[in-house]
Write an enzyme that holds these catalytic residues in place. Structure first.
Site, PDB file in Angstrom:
ATOM      1  N   GLN A 137      18.305   2.579  13.665  1.00 32.42           N
ATOM      2  CA  GLN A 137      17.356   1.457  13.816  1.00 32.42           C
ATOM      3  C   GLN A 137      17.672   0.350  12.845  1.00 32.42           C
ATOM      4  N   THR A 138      17.730   0.648  11.551  1.00 30.90           N
ATOM      5  CA  THR A 138      17.920  -0.364  10.509  1.00 30.90           C
ATOM      6  C   THR A 138      19.275  -1.045  10.628  1.00 30.90           C
ATOM      7  N   SER A 144      12.716  -3.510   7.414  1.00 32.19           N
ATOM      8  CA  SER A 144      11.248  -3.521   7.545  1.00 32.19           C
ATOM      9  C   SER A 144      10.815  -4.215   8.828  1.00 32.19           C
ATOM     10  N   GLY A 177      21.255   7.857   8.469  1.00 34.68           N
ATOM     11  CA  GLY A 177      21.807   9.088   7.929  1.00 34.68           C
ATOM     12  C   GLY A 177      22.525   9.864   9.023  1.00 34.68           C
ATOM     13  N   ARG A 310       8.619  25.297 -25.042  1.00 38.99           N
ATOM     14  CA  ARG A 310       9.002  24.382 -26.122  1.00 38.99           C
ATOM     15  C   ARG A 310       7.968  24.379 -27.221  1.00 38.99           C
ATOM     16  N   ARG A 333      -0.618  13.933 -19.390  1.00 40.68           N
ATOM     17  CA  ARG A 333       0.491  13.439 -18.560  1.00 40.68           C
ATOM     18  C   ARG A 333       0.855  14.458 -17.477  1.00 40.68           C
ATOM     19  N   GLY A 401      14.601  15.546 -24.590  1.00 45.41           N
ATOM     20  CA  GLY A 401      16.031  15.335 -24.376  1.00 45.41           C
ATOM     21  C   GLY A 401      16.598  16.249 -23.317  1.00 45.41           C
ATOM     22  N   THR A 422      11.398   4.159   0.038  1.00 47.47           N
ATOM     23  CA  THR A 422      11.964   3.073   0.838  1.00 47.47           C
ATOM     24  C   THR A 422      12.189   3.471   2.282  1.00 47.47           C
ATOM     25  N   GLU A 424      11.879   5.318   5.900  1.00 46.34           N
ATOM     26  CA  GLU A 424      10.694   5.473   6.775  1.00 46.34           C
ATOM     27  C   GLU A 424       9.649   4.417   6.467  1.00 46.34           C
TER      28      GLU A 424
HETATM   29  C1  LIG Z   1       9.844  20.445   4.899  1.00 49.54           C
HETATM   30  C2  LIG Z   1      10.840  19.424   5.365  1.00 49.54           C
HETATM   31  C3  LIG Z   1      10.163  18.082   5.484  1.00 49.54           C
HETATM   32  C4  LIG Z   1      11.135  17.030   5.914  1.00 49.54           C
HETATM   33  C5  LIG Z   1      10.480  15.690   5.821  1.00 49.54           C
HETATM   34  C6  LIG Z   1      11.215  14.701   6.617  1.00 49.54           C
HETATM   35  C7  LIG Z   1      12.195  14.017   5.741  1.00 49.54           C
HETATM   36  C8  LIG Z   1      13.260  13.392   6.574  1.00 49.54           C
HETATM   37  C9  LIG Z   1      13.670  12.118   5.943  1.00 49.54           C
HETATM   38  C10 LIG Z   1      15.113  11.863   6.222  1.00 49.54           C
HETATM   39  C11 LIG Z   1      15.574  10.781   5.351  1.00 49.54           C
HETATM   40  C12 LIG Z   1      15.627   9.536   5.754  1.00 49.54           C
HETATM   41  C13 LIG Z   1      15.337   9.112   7.135  1.00 49.54           C
HETATM   42  C14 LIG Z   1      14.989   7.672   7.170  1.00 49.54           C
HETATM   43  C15 LIG Z   1      14.841   7.078   8.345  1.00 49.54           C
HETATM   44  C16 LIG Z   1      14.424   5.691   8.395  1.00 49.54           C
HETATM   45  O1  LIG Z   1      14.256   5.005   7.406  1.00 49.54           O
HETATM   46  S1  LIG Z   1      14.159   5.156   9.995  1.00 49.54           S
HETATM   47  C17 LIG Z   1      13.733   3.455   9.829  1.00 49.54           C
HETATM   48  C18 LIG Z   1      12.370   3.290   9.206  1.00 49.54           C
HETATM   49  N1  LIG Z   1      11.969   1.935   9.304  1.00 49.54           N
HETATM   50  C19 LIG Z   1      10.698   1.559   9.139  1.00 49.54           C
HETATM   51  O2  LIG Z   1       9.832   2.321   8.810  1.00 49.54           O
HETATM   52  C20 LIG Z   1      10.426   0.110   9.401  1.00 49.54           C
HETATM   53  C21 LIG Z   1       9.121  -0.319   8.797  1.00 49.54           C
HETATM   54  N2  LIG Z   1       8.553  -1.381   9.617  1.00 49.54           N
HETATM   55  C22 LIG Z   1       7.623  -1.076  10.600  1.00 49.54           C
HETATM   56  O3  LIG Z   1       7.183   0.019  10.781  1.00 49.54           O
HETATM   57  C23 LIG Z   1       7.133  -2.224  11.445  1.00 49.54           C
HETATM   58  O4  LIG Z   1       8.066  -3.178  11.621  1.00 49.54           O
HETATM   59  C24 LIG Z   1       5.824  -2.828  10.877  1.00 49.54           C
HETATM   60  C25 LIG Z   1       4.751  -1.826  11.087  1.00 49.54           C
HETATM   61  C26 LIG Z   1       5.992  -3.112   9.422  1.00 49.54           C
HETATM   62  C27 LIG Z   1       5.500  -4.128  11.557  1.00 49.54           C
HETATM   63  O5  LIG Z   1       5.367  -3.862  12.939  1.00 49.54           O
HETATM   64  P1  LIG Z   1       5.509  -5.053  13.945  1.00 49.54           P
HETATM   65  O6  LIG Z   1       5.547  -4.519  15.311  1.00 49.54           O
HETATM   66  O7  LIG Z   1       6.586  -5.974  13.489  1.00 49.54           O
HETATM   67  O8  LIG Z   1       4.244  -5.917  13.871  1.00 49.54           O
HETATM   68  P2  LIG Z   1       2.841  -5.944  13.402  1.00 49.54           P
HETATM   69  O9  LIG Z   1       2.362  -7.229  13.968  1.00 49.54           O
HETATM   70  O10 LIG Z   1       2.755  -5.712  11.943  1.00 49.54           O
HETATM   71  O11 LIG Z   1       2.104  -4.735  14.190  1.00 49.54           O
HETATM   72  C28 LIG Z   1       1.629  -4.983  15.507  1.00 49.54           C
HETATM   73  C29 LIG Z   1       0.546  -3.984  15.789  1.00 49.54           C
HETATM   74  O12 LIG Z   1       1.175  -2.720  15.901  1.00 49.54           O
HETATM   75  C30 LIG Z   1       0.587  -1.822  15.019  1.00 49.54           C
HETATM   76  N3  LIG Z   1       1.613  -0.893  14.585  1.00 49.54           N
HETATM   77  C31 LIG Z   1       2.700  -1.182  13.856  1.00 49.54           C
HETATM   78  N4  LIG Z   1       3.419  -0.069  13.649  1.00 49.54           N
HETATM   79  C32 LIG Z   1       2.769   0.944  14.293  1.00 49.54           C
HETATM   80  C33 LIG Z   1       3.033   2.333  14.447  1.00 49.54           C
HETATM   81  N5  LIG Z   1       4.108   2.911  13.888  1.00 49.54           N
HETATM   82  N6  LIG Z   1       2.180   3.066  15.168  1.00 49.54           N
HETATM   83  C34 LIG Z   1       1.076   2.478  15.727  1.00 49.54           C
HETATM   84  N7  LIG Z   1       0.754   1.154  15.605  1.00 49.54           N
HETATM   85  C35 LIG Z   1       1.609   0.407  14.905  1.00 49.54           C
HETATM   86  C36 LIG Z   1       0.047  -2.656  13.905  1.00 49.54           C
HETATM   87  O13 LIG Z   1      -0.970  -1.992  13.200  1.00 49.54           O
HETATM   88  C37 LIG Z   1      -0.469  -3.849  14.675  1.00 49.54           C
HETATM   89  O14 LIG Z   1      -1.666  -3.483  15.265  1.00 49.54           O
HETATM   90  P3  LIG Z   1      -2.850  -4.566  15.334  1.00 49.54           P
HETATM   91  O15 LIG Z   1      -3.952  -3.857  16.068  1.00 49.54           O
HETATM   92  O16 LIG Z   1      -2.271  -5.731  16.084  1.00 49.54           O
HETATM   93  O17 LIG Z   1      -3.199  -4.893  13.921  1.00 49.54           O
HETATM   94  C1  LIG Z   2      18.400   6.861   1.610  1.00 54.19           C
HETATM   95  C2  LIG Z   2      18.035   6.035   2.817  1.00 54.19           C
HETATM   96  C3  LIG Z   2      18.118   6.601   4.081  1.00 54.19           C
HETATM   97  C4  LIG Z   2      17.830   5.843   5.212  1.00 54.19           C
HETATM   98  N1  LIG Z   2      17.963   6.408   6.455  1.00 54.19           N
HETATM   99  C5  LIG Z   2      17.768   5.640   7.560  1.00 54.19           C
HETATM  100  C6  LIG Z   2      17.966   6.184   8.861  1.00 54.19           C
HETATM  101  O1  LIG Z   2      18.334   7.351   9.018  1.00 54.19           O
HETATM  102  N2  LIG Z   2      17.782   5.368   9.948  1.00 54.19           N
HETATM  103  C7  LIG Z   2      17.383   4.058   9.806  1.00 54.19           C
HETATM  104  O2  LIG Z   2      17.225   3.377  10.809  1.00 54.19           O
HETATM  105  N3  LIG Z   2      17.156   3.523   8.570  1.00 54.19           N
HETATM  106  C8  LIG Z   2      17.347   4.283   7.460  1.00 54.19           C
HETATM  107  N4  LIG Z   2      17.130   3.758   6.211  1.00 54.19           N
HETATM  108  C9  LIG Z   2      16.761   2.332   6.097  1.00 54.19           C
HETATM  109  C10 LIG Z   2      15.297   2.187   5.671  1.00 54.19           C
HETATM  110  O3  LIG Z   2      14.446   2.542   6.718  1.00 54.19           O
HETATM  111  C11 LIG Z   2      15.055   0.740   5.233  1.00 54.19           C
HETATM  112  O4  LIG Z   2      15.849   0.499   4.089  1.00 54.19           O
HETATM  113  C12 LIG Z   2      13.583   0.551   4.912  1.00 54.19           C
HETATM  114  O5  LIG Z   2      12.838   0.514   6.108  1.00 54.19           O
HETATM  115  C13 LIG Z   2      13.323  -0.718   4.092  1.00 54.19           C
HETATM  116  O6  LIG Z   2      13.749  -1.846   4.822  1.00 54.19           O
HETATM  117  P1  LIG Z   2      14.675  -2.938   4.107  1.00 54.19           P
HETATM  118  O7  LIG Z   2      15.822  -2.237   3.523  1.00 54.19           O
HETATM  119  O8  LIG Z   2      14.881  -4.005   5.098  1.00 54.19           O
HETATM  120  O9  LIG Z   2      13.781  -3.493   2.932  1.00 54.19           O
HETATM  121  P2  LIG Z   2      13.163  -4.988   2.801  1.00 54.19           P
HETATM  122  O10 LIG Z   2      12.045  -5.131   3.763  1.00 54.19           O
HETATM  123  O11 LIG Z   2      14.258  -5.955   2.832  1.00 54.19           O
HETATM  124  O12 LIG Z   2      12.529  -4.868   1.341  1.00 54.19           O
HETATM  125  C14 LIG Z   2      12.954  -5.687   0.252  1.00 54.19           C
HETATM  126  C15 LIG Z   2      11.695  -6.145  -0.489  1.00 54.19           C
HETATM  127  O13 LIG Z   2      10.978  -7.044   0.362  1.00 54.19           O
HETATM  128  C16 LIG Z   2       9.600  -6.679   0.399  1.00 54.19           C
HETATM  129  N5  LIG Z   2       9.019  -7.106   1.683  1.00 54.19           N
HETATM  130  C17 LIG Z   2       9.589  -7.028   2.904  1.00 54.19           C
HETATM  131  N6  LIG Z   2       8.766  -7.528   3.843  1.00 54.19           N
HETATM  132  C18 LIG Z   2       7.632  -7.930   3.212  1.00 54.19           C
HETATM  133  C19 LIG Z   2       6.395  -8.523   3.628  1.00 54.19           C
HETATM  134  N7  LIG Z   2       6.154  -8.801   4.919  1.00 54.19           N
HETATM  135  N8  LIG Z   2       5.475  -8.782   2.689  1.00 54.19           N
HETATM  136  C20 LIG Z   2       5.702  -8.486   1.391  1.00 54.19           C
HETATM  137  N9  LIG Z   2       6.859  -7.930   0.925  1.00 54.19           N
HETATM  138  C21 LIG Z   2       7.801  -7.655   1.829  1.00 54.19           C
HETATM  139  C22 LIG Z   2       9.625  -5.159   0.246  1.00 54.19           C
HETATM  140  O14 LIG Z   2       8.366  -4.683  -0.224  1.00 54.19           O
HETATM  141  C23 LIG Z   2      10.732  -4.988  -0.794  1.00 54.19           C
HETATM  142  O15 LIG Z   2      10.174  -5.152  -2.083  1.00 54.19           O
HETATM  143  C24 LIG Z   2      17.418   4.496   5.058  1.00 54.19           C
HETATM  144  C25 LIG Z   2      17.319   3.923   3.787  1.00 54.19           C
HETATM  145  C26 LIG Z   2      17.620   4.694   2.665  1.00 54.19           C
HETATM  146  C27 LIG Z   2      17.514   4.067   1.301  1.00 54.19           C
END
Ligand SMILES: CCCCCCCCCC/C=C\C/C=C/C(=O)SCCNC(=O)CCNC(=O)[C@H](O)C(C)(C)COP(=O)(O)OP(=O)(O)OC[C@H]1O[C@@H](n2cnc3c(N)ncnc32)[C@H](O)[C@@H]1OP(=O)(O)O
Ligand SMILES: Cc1cc2nc3c(=O)[nH]c(=O)nc-3n(C[C@H](O)[C@H](O)[C@H](O)COP(=O)(O)OP(=O)(O)OC[C@H]3O[C@@H](n4cnc5c(N)ncnc54)[C@H](O)[C@@H]3O)c2cc1C
Length: 627
Positions: A137-138, A144, A177, A310, A333, A401, A422, A424
């Site tokens: 996705q990213t 974000s 990943g 300790r 703490r 240490g 960061t 998810e």
């Molecule tokens: C024992 C073992 C345990 C294992 C644990 C698992 C560990 C595994 C981890 C593995 C390691 C790493 C994996 C990492 C993967 C990734 O990082 S994947 C990529 C992740 N990326 C993100 O999370 C991106 C973040 N950004 C967003 O989610 C959206 O862009 C954001 C919500 C910020 C904004 O959404 P937009 O559509 O742009 O717009 P917005 O206008 O803000 O929202 C519109 C509307 O939609 C609602 N909304 C948004 N998101 C959601 C959702 N997810 N579900 C439901 N509804 C959602 C939002 O509230 C608004 O609603 P409204 O009524 O209009 O207010």
């Molecule tokens: C170890 C690791 C594993 C990952 N694995 C995956 C994966 O498997 N699949 C995948 O798709 N992605 C993955 N990612 C990517 C990850 O999901 C993104 O890095 C994460 O969603 C943050 O987005 P960004 O990097 O664009 O941060 P940015 O949004 O660029 O954040 C930079 C700064 O801007 C600020 N900011 C951004 N928007 C706003 C706003 N609207 N208002 C105020 N402040 C704001 C943030 O708070 C932050 O301080 C991984 C990242 C890491 C580090």
């Protein structure tokens, strides 16, 4: 000495049934049994050795991770482990790898966003690991802002295909990943373009590498993004970069549960919220909350056991020095972190229930709790990962240490865990989602729509109704304050779920009393941390605030004799903790000394480089001295 329990006296102080607390922590007798069995299976198998990770060069480290993942898969099949047991085995292997994303995101994405037909086609291949997937996705330019993603998926009606393309450098997929060197397929998020119209971001299954020779397919450029924070740590994961040059995929490889594209190129939006395309992130966020309690409890276990071992200062008449765990500063703490580990465990259990409930409601086209589920998963993921990351670092400092040694286990634990703040979803971005949810709730007060669930308490905000202040006033201007309100909202949820847990039947002598003390420490330490807000808003008088602090200190004294037993209840093996400071037997000093000599630097008495770089220096200094 070997075989001596240096913490035996501490364990005798316990005022509750530790075995019963182990069941509370595990969630059930069954979970405890499975954990014990699988944890021992991993700990007893030298193939799962992990004490060498911080010393391996990256290519060797990564190959070792591939070996372990393959061996784990072999053991899972040989032993016919269930999905639950297999998941536990990967947990106890304790090494981030491509399998996290295959099982933790690629498969859930297909289950959550694929049609029944697509699930029938792809899930059997994925469950047998005949394909290996990641979640792409990213991008380099957007993480974000999901709606800002640039990768395109353009429908070609002539061939009934989508053309996947990376139009700009910033559209390169970046971070996924498992993508860098291993995944054969990806669930890729791209802008759906039909007849020139942009329909926004959707998910597509794209094959990246040949299943014959693992080479990238035509039009695919893919690789690893390079070294990350810390030695070992997250460098066992191949986070990747991916570019598409007009890669064609069949139309039926767009995930079509939420919306569809017909053979004629007609776009159809099911009558479900478009946000379900984000469903996989919601699923993982709720799992990350449970994960946070695991990581925080590991760090707290190490720091608590070492704090009891300790001794520093305080010797009376030549007697033993004081155990540092007896210092009120150490307790103030450490014990709030111990309480947080338990608190996050219980809120994680509740969040799993909430997620399951939402998914069941979705089956019946009931979307009423989806906004609350999004706010809770986003907010609690943010809160618990921030507290856990900061908590692991605090536990390192609590060990002085020796906490800075790799053999303490704490530096690597921190380096592996800290990206959870960061991935998810950046924690601030997610808190802004919670703030948006809270403000929307406030705007609806007085319209007859009574808040329920985790926001029910807001129904009592009379003064906001009277002033009818413009709740949309400068969200951006007030966002920093709103983020603090979002954190407070999430902390209230954690406290509420801890209290609800205590209202359940909790068997075992003294167990409930200990949990009540930890719950008190959790909320009183928050009260203490934020007492300024409570005093400024007259929710507390100075006298009440002082009473709360007195009660907090009293609870520290109540927990102190039980501290070692409370971390024993986490039931972590020495192999899993991988920490000399956190050893069950507390035999720290001899083991630290023994480990030092195993460092490669001590393979020779005179270090490599002495003759080239040190001896000439010394000789030069000797010459100067004669002048
Ligand atoms: C024992 C073992 C345990 C294992 C644990 C698992 C560990 C595994 C981890 C593995 C390691 C790493 C994996 C990492 C993967 C990734 O990082 S994947 C990529 C992740 N990326 C993100 O999370 C991106 C973040 N950004 C967003 O989610 C959206 O862009 C954001 C919500 C910020 C904004 O959404 P937009 O559509 O742009 O717009 P917005 O206008 O803000 O929202 C519109 C509307 O939609 C609602 N909304 C948004 N998101 C959601 C959702 N997810 N579900 C439901 N509804 C959602 C939002 O509230 C608004 O609603 P409204 O009524 O209009 O207010
Ligand atoms: C170890 C690791 C594993 C990952 N694995 C995956 C994966 O498997 N699949 C995948 O798709 N992605 C993955 N990612 C990517 C990850 O999901 C993104 O890095 C994460 O969603 C943050 O987005 P960004 O990097 O664009 O941060 P940015 O949004 O660029 O954040 C930079 C700064 O801007 C600020 N900011 C951004 N928007 C706003 C706003 N609207 N208002 C105020 N402040 C704001 C943030 O708070 C932050 O301080 C991984 C990242 C890491 C580090």
């Amino acid at each position: 000495m070997e075989g001596v329990d240096h913490l035996a006296d501490e364990r005798k102080k316990a005022e509750f049934n530790v075995e019963a607390m182990k069941i509370v922590w595990a969630g059930s007798q069954h979970n405890l049994e499975v954990s014990n069995r699988i944890s021992k299976l991993v700990a007893d198998d030298p193939a799962f050795r992990k004490d060498d990770r911080t010393m391996l060069p990256r290519k060797e480290l990564f190959k070792n991770t591939l070996r372990k993942a393959a061996y784990a898969w072999k053991r899972i099949n040989e032993l016919r482990l269930s999905e639950e047991e297999a998941s536990k085995l990967r947990f106890y292997v304790d090494e981030t790898a491509y399998t996290d994303l295959h099982w933790g995101m690629f498969i859930p994405a297909i289950k959550g966003q694929g049609t029944d037909e697509q699930q029938r086609k792809w899930l059997p291949l994925a469950y047998k690991m005949q394909i290996i997937g990641c979640y792409a996705q990213t991008e380099l330019g957007h993480g974000s802002n999901v709606q800002g993603l640039e990768t395109t998926a353009t429908f070609d009606p002539h061939t009934d295909e989508f053309v996947i393309h990376s139009p700009t450098l910033t559209s390169s997929k970046w971070w996924p990943g498992g993508l860098g060197k291993v995944s054969t397929h990806a669930v890729t998020y791209a802008r759906l373009i039909i007849d020139g119209k942009d329909h926004g971001v959707h998910g597509f299954i794209v094959q990246l590498r040949s299943l014959e020779d693992h080479r990238p397919l035509p039009g695919i450029t893919v690789g690893d993004i390079g070294m990350k924070f810390g030695n070992g740590a997250y460098n066992t994961m191949d986070n990747g970069v991916l570019r598409f040059d007009h890669v064609r995929i069949p139309r039926n490889q767009m995930l079509m549960k939420v919306s569809q594209v017909t053979r004629e190129g007609k776009y159809k939006q099911s009558d479900v919220p478009r946000q379900l395309v984000y469903g996989t992130m919601v699923y993982v966020r709720q799992r990350i909350v449970a994960d946070a309690s695991c990581y925080l409890s590991r760090a707290v276990c190490i720091a608590t056991r070492y704090s009891a071992v300790r001794r520093q200062f305080g010797s009376q008449n030549g007697g033993p020095e004081t155990q540092v765990i007896d210092y009120k500063t150490q307790q103030s703490r450490l014990f709030p972190l111990l309480a947080s580990a338990y608190a996050f465990r219980f809120v994680g259990e509740w969040l799993e229930w909430l997620y399951t409930d939402v998914m069941q409601r979705l089956q019946a086209n009931d979307f009423s709790t989806l906004p609350e589920a999004h706010a809770c998963t986003a907010g609690l993921k943010s809160l618990t990962t921030s507290v856990t990351a900061d908590g692991i670092e605090e536990c390192r400092k609590l060990c002085g240490g020796h906490g800075y040694l790799c053999t303490s286990g704490l530096p690597e634990l921190f380096a592996v865990y800290v990206p959870a703040c960061t991935y998810e979803g950046d924690n601030i971005v997610l808190l802004l989602q919670v703030a948006r949810f809270l403000m929307k709730t406030v705007s609806q007060i007085g319209t007859g729509k009574q808040p329920v669930g985790t926001i029910a308490y807001m129904g009592r905000i009379e003064h906001l109704m009277q002033c009818r202040c413009n709740v949309q006033r400068g969200f951006a201007e007030l966002s920093a304050d709103l983020v603090e309100a979002a954190v407070a909202h999430c902390q209230l949820i954690v406290v509420s779920k801890f209290i609800e847990k205590l209202q359940q039947d909790i068997p075992g002598e003294g167990v409930k009393q200990q949990l009540e003390a930890l719950c008190g420490i959790y909320y009183l330490s928050l009260l203490h941390k934020h007492q300024g807000d409570f005093l400024a808003t007259s929710y507390l008088t100075p006298k009440q605030s002082a009473l709360a602090n007195d009660q907090l200190r009293a609870l520290y004294s109540k927990v102190r004799p039980n501290a070692i037993a409370l971390v024993d209840a986490f039931n972590y093996s020495d192999h899993f903790l991988s920490s000399i400071l956190g050893r069950y037997d507390g035999n720290v000093y001899p083991k630290l000394y023994e480990a030092a000599w195993k460092d490669p630097l001590n393979e020779s008495v005179v270090p490599d480089g002495y003759h080239e770089y040190v001896r000439p220096l010394l000789k030069q200094q000797l010459h100067t001295a004669r002048l």
